[in-house]
Design a protein around this motif. Sequence first.
Motif, PDB file in Angstrom:
ATOM      1  N   VAL A  84       0.839  -1.196   0.000  1.00 16.45           N
ATOM      2  CA  VAL A  84       0.000   0.000   0.000  1.00 16.45           C
ATOM      3  C   VAL A  84       0.878   1.251   0.000  1.00 16.45           C
ATOM      4  N   ALA A  85       1.944   1.233   0.776  1.00 16.08           N
ATOM      5  CA  ALA A  85       2.859   2.377   0.793  1.00 16.08           C
ATOM      6  C   ALA A  85       3.460   2.625  -0.589  1.00 16.08           C
ATOM      7  N   ASP A  86       3.757   1.540  -1.321  1.00 15.25           N
ATOM      8  CA  ASP A  86       4.318   1.688  -2.662  1.00 15.25           C
ATOM      9  C   ASP A  86       3.307   2.270  -3.641  1.00 15.25           C
ATOM     10  N   LEU A  87       2.018   2.200  -3.319  1.00 12.11           N
ATOM     11  CA  LEU A  87       0.987   2.833  -4.137  1.00 12.11           C
ATOM     12  C   LEU A  87       0.741   4.274  -3.710  1.00 12.11           C
ATOM     13  N   VAL A  88       0.735   4.507  -2.411  1.00 10.85           N
ATOM     14  CA  VAL A  88       0.311   5.801  -1.876  1.00 10.85           C
ATOM     15  C   VAL A  88       1.380   6.874  -2.063  1.00 10.85           C
ATOM     16  N   GLU A  89       2.628   6.533  -1.794  1.00 11.71           N
ATOM     17  CA  GLU A  89       3.678   7.546  -1.844  1.00 11.71           C
ATOM     18  C   GLU A  89       3.874   8.128  -3.249  1.00 11.71           C
ATOM     19  N   PRO A  90       3.842   7.327  -4.332  1.00 14.93           N
ATOM     20  CA  PRO A  90       3.923   7.945  -5.666  1.00 14.93           C
ATOM     21  C   PRO A  90       2.761   8.893  -5.943  1.00 14.93           C
ATOM     22  N   LEU A  91       1.546   8.563  -5.450  1.00 17.81           N
ATOM     23  CA  LEU A  91       0.423   9.477  -5.624  1.00 17.81           C
ATOM     24  C   LEU A  91       0.694  10.799  -4.906  1.00 17.81           C
ATOM     25  N   ARG A  92       1.182  10.712  -3.686  1.00 14.33           N
ATOM     26  CA  ARG A  92       1.491  11.931  -2.932  1.00 14.33           C
ATOM     27  C   ARG A  92       2.555  12.758  -3.664  1.00 14.33           C
ATOM     28  N   ASP A  93       3.603  12.106  -4.160  1.00 11.82           N
ATOM     29  CA  ASP A  93       4.657  12.832  -4.874  1.00 11.82           C
ATOM     30  C   ASP A  93       4.102  13.524  -6.113  1.00 11.82           C
TER      31      ASP A  93
END
Length: 625
Positions: A86-95
């Motif tokens: 999930v972190a690997d999905l969420v952090e690119p969205l935030r960036d």
Amino acid sequence: MNPPHAQGPYRRGVRFLWRKWPVVLRLALWSVLETGQTFLTGYALARALDDGFLAGHEAVGLWWLGGAGLGVVVAAYGTSRVYRAVADLVEPLRDSLVRQVVGRGLHDADSAAVSRLTQQVEIARDTFAGLIMVSRSFVFTAVGALVGLFSLDPLLLLVVAPPLLAGIALFVATLRPLARRQEEFLVADEELAARLGVVCPGLRDVTAAGAEDDVAADLGRGVAREYRTAAALARWGVLRTASLAIGGQLPLILLLTTAPWLLDNGVTPGALVGALAYVTQALLPALHNLVHGLGASGSRLAIVLRRLMWEGPGSGGGAEAGRAGQGPALELSSVTFAYGPHAEPVLRNLGLSVARGEHLAVVGPSGIGKSTLAGIVAGLLVPDAGEVRVEGAGVRGEGAVGRRVLIPQEAYVFTGTLRENLEYLRAEPVPESELTGAAEAVGLAPLVARLGGLDTELVPGELSAGERQLIALTRAYVAYAPLAILDEATCHLDPVAESRAERAFAARPGGTLVVIAHRISSARRADRVLVMDGVHALCGRHDELMERSPLYRDLNGAGDWGGGRGGDRGGVASDPALALRDPYGVDPVPRPGLPGDRGHVVAHRSVGEMETVGDLGDRSASRGE
């Protein structure tokens, strides 16, 4: 032909997940471990009762319960790996959101950028992570429970599955309407707060002016609107609660009421207890989390993403600006237009929705209504029926000029300096660095250098049609209007220069581009293409239209469609009818010094009009004729 708001947050979210498919696949594989634990919740309990304790084999019962406990441990390990995925999905969205907010803040001097960066981006990040967890958990929990019910006895699945599916269907049906009601309530609340913020500090002035009744009536309308949106939100909330009752609690009631019948038809006591465990310990909690998590958080995420990614620059304050920040950049609803009361309509019941930041190309034969559509969107023509909204507001109302800019085929350049021409649509002087950056982006820089700089006095008659178009395009590029409409505004540029100009407009932060295309290359560059054929309009991506539209396939074969001046009203096309590099040397290139020029004659005026000095760029006959 209104496409669903598929270009909105939901569709973009799906595209984002599709681009991250390796991470999604890894997330699904680790979630399978949780599915195994869910399956064991009821199945191991049923086997422990039927094959163990009720049969007098306590060891067997304990063995099955121990297996269920081991499943919990394995599922816990899978959950820990799920969080990493999930972190690997969420952090690119935030960036991605941070880059867009910072870029728009620097480009547009956006005063709300700090709030978006510190609050709204984090809200989007946390909400997106929660939605992924809730949706994933429900899907895999439901699969594990339903497989378990079928394994115990298909009759149990027959009792539980119909109300569960009915509840899910009702919940899905309320998602979009409830999201709209939540957004309408938010907008109404913001508008009322803005009005109160103006009125409360000035109560003494209101009293002194005797405007109490008018101000009270205005505030009353704001209160009434917020009340109506709140009531509508509550009504849809009732349906959401009903979906939870139907899908989560009704299966439990049906299992208890049909228990005698199930036992009489071969369902074992252990299987019945296992089914109750599936419903109470798996399906009901998962559905509860889905309804409350996806329902509220999903709508909030959609609203926040719209504000972060698709609000256009240059919107004013007040209630109208609040509405302009929502929804698509351009929306046409059942638009009909004819040139006269007895004329055949050029446009009939046309519906269209263009999302913020989208690049739309409009294609079709000459005279089909493309330039008419551009005039209606720009507010130059009034439709006989239907409604046109740009940035959420009417195209002829207050502030409409600041929301859209139209660049026609025949570009207007007035006598004065080049700088004055480029700053014409801006109320204040434009920094030279911004003007030179815009000129470089659009492709005007070589002409600026050849003329001697931005402060060179222009003589419009000495400029070619292509040069005038480049000046007009750069003027529109530096304007604040978020919607740019290019009505064959690059028809006098060669394909390379045209591509550069269109790509520059498409890449404007927060900008939306509508191109009336005269070359197939323009359509291929667009996100979507609107094909007009006089009977109905069809909108889609290039590859979709190549399969669905015979006209679009024919236009692709033609390559250049020659939609020149007056094309919508039977005028003569301004582009040369012959193909590039034709034997007579008549090519649509601007004049010497611009990309693609080979010293050929450029004809851009209609037959019967006087040609201005400079129209024939090199003032020499072609091939001695």
